[in-house]
Design an enzyme around this catalytic site. Sequence first.
Site, PDB file in Angstrom:
ATOM      1  CG  ASP A  34      -3.444  -3.595   6.149  1.00  0.00           C
ATOM      2  OD1 ASP A  34      -3.711  -3.847   6.715  1.00  0.00           O
ATOM      3  OD2 ASP A  34      -1.929  -3.448   5.388  1.00  0.00           O
ATOM      4  CG  ASP A  42       5.725  -1.856   9.994  1.00  0.00           C
ATOM      5  OD1 ASP A  42       4.667  -1.927  10.176  1.00  0.00           O
ATOM      6  OD2 ASP A  42       6.148  -3.175  10.921  1.00  0.00           O
ATOM      7  CE  LYS A  56      -3.488  -2.911   2.226  1.00  0.00           C
ATOM      8  NZ  LYS A  56      -3.128  -4.042   2.487  1.00  0.00           N
ATOM      9  CB  CYS A  90      -5.788  -9.278   5.035  1.00  0.00           C
ATOM     10  SG  CYS A  90      -4.683  -9.866   6.105  1.00  0.00           S
ATOM     11  CG  ASP A 118       4.422   0.396  19.129  1.00  0.00           C
ATOM     12  OD1 ASP A 118       3.792   0.502  19.073  1.00  0.00           O
ATOM     13  OD2 ASP A 118       4.979  -0.821  20.281  1.00  0.00           O
TER      14      ASP A 118
END
Length: 448
Positions: free
Chosen positions: A320, A278, A263, A373, A304
């Site tokens: 996400d 990330d 993404k 997902c 984090d």
Amino acid sequence: MNEAAESGPGLEAREGAEALVAAVLMQGRALDEALAEEAARGRLARLTPSDRGFARAIAATTLRHLGEIDHALGLLLEKPLPRRAGLTETILRSAAAEILFLDVKPHAAVSLAVEAASRDEAARHFKSLVNAVLRRLAREGHKLLEGIDRERANLVPWLWESWVAAYGEERTRAMLRALWEEPPLDLCVKREEERELWAARLGAEILPTGSLRLAAGGRIERLDGYEEGAWWVQDAAAALPARLFGDLRGRDVLDLCAAPGGKTLQLAAMGAHVTALDRSAPRLERLRQNLARMKLEAGIVVSDAMRFTPGRLWDFILLDAPCTATGTFRRHPDVLRLKKPADRDRLAALQSRLLAHAAGLLAPGGTLVYCTCSLERAEGEDQIASFLAAHPDFARQPIAPAEIGGLGECLTPEGDLRTLPCDLAGKGGLDGFFAARLTRPSRNESRP
């Protein structure tokens, strides 16, 4: 000894497959994580890429059809295997996958399974049993599977109950039929104006959503356009959430929980100034490599997300969130065996905290897209309902069918995105994905 059973790549590939199956079912490790380790320094390290691919195919097929395999083997075993049987059960399961579902010549599968058993300290005491059971399976296997409820057999009870409650039994069975097929390969092109060009060069189909779809198989890095960074691999459903922002040219976007980075690449290709965050430095390094290959730019932050306090707000945020990933079972059948209700509940609690934190980073008038997902409502629809109840200053911005290639069937009554593995079934299916678009009205706006 039968030529097919000689020690060599055939046996090593099967032993590698058995190691992968054991890693998932006995050690609780992800299939592709185990594959990477075995390829680096394990049984697969000396094999060619094609042999490694064969090993993964055996392991993935074993996991896709595990319920059916265990049913057939249970009818052939007079009593359960003892604990001291070592890899015997794994060897039987892997060979059964070859015989029943991979069209491997039965004599080769049986001979190599017996050889594999003889090379395992504990399993060697059961090699006669392996030989007898697999020979019977080769003769009677498909008859043993007659009348079995295939869909239900291959799904653990808690997921069956969860999906039937959420989607109904008919759609649940349709989703599970997607489990039996290797999914196609989906690509996102860097430049939308070149979509038809690359579809022609790669022999790909252009999906209604804009992704390119090719038949699975072969090495990705050998495909035309890989080295020059014309495209990247991303499931067609996973490519939808980033498109929900609209025109991002020149706009700042925060991509939370960004790795592995598909993404991020999308957002950068859309012309956004992306900050990709990330907590995993190794996974972000892979993103850096892909950005370099694609000749795209993004700011990388190792942090984090819950501790990220940059002292500024963003107009656009993509979250996400970490999830059970049950929607990816077509590509990762191991998730159906690894995930437990406790994982769903733990991750849902984390998602709630992440969503609340992301909301605090969104500027008035800004847009936040939340996605997972997962096929679990607790990680999708229920998550958004709870968030909106606790944050009256936010509103849902319903998604229109035109924004997702006209796939109105992939929208909930509330206007959120919900793709299922049985969607686009005639074209190869989609991963299960959920996305909701939330807005924080500016100070001079009122909620509708």
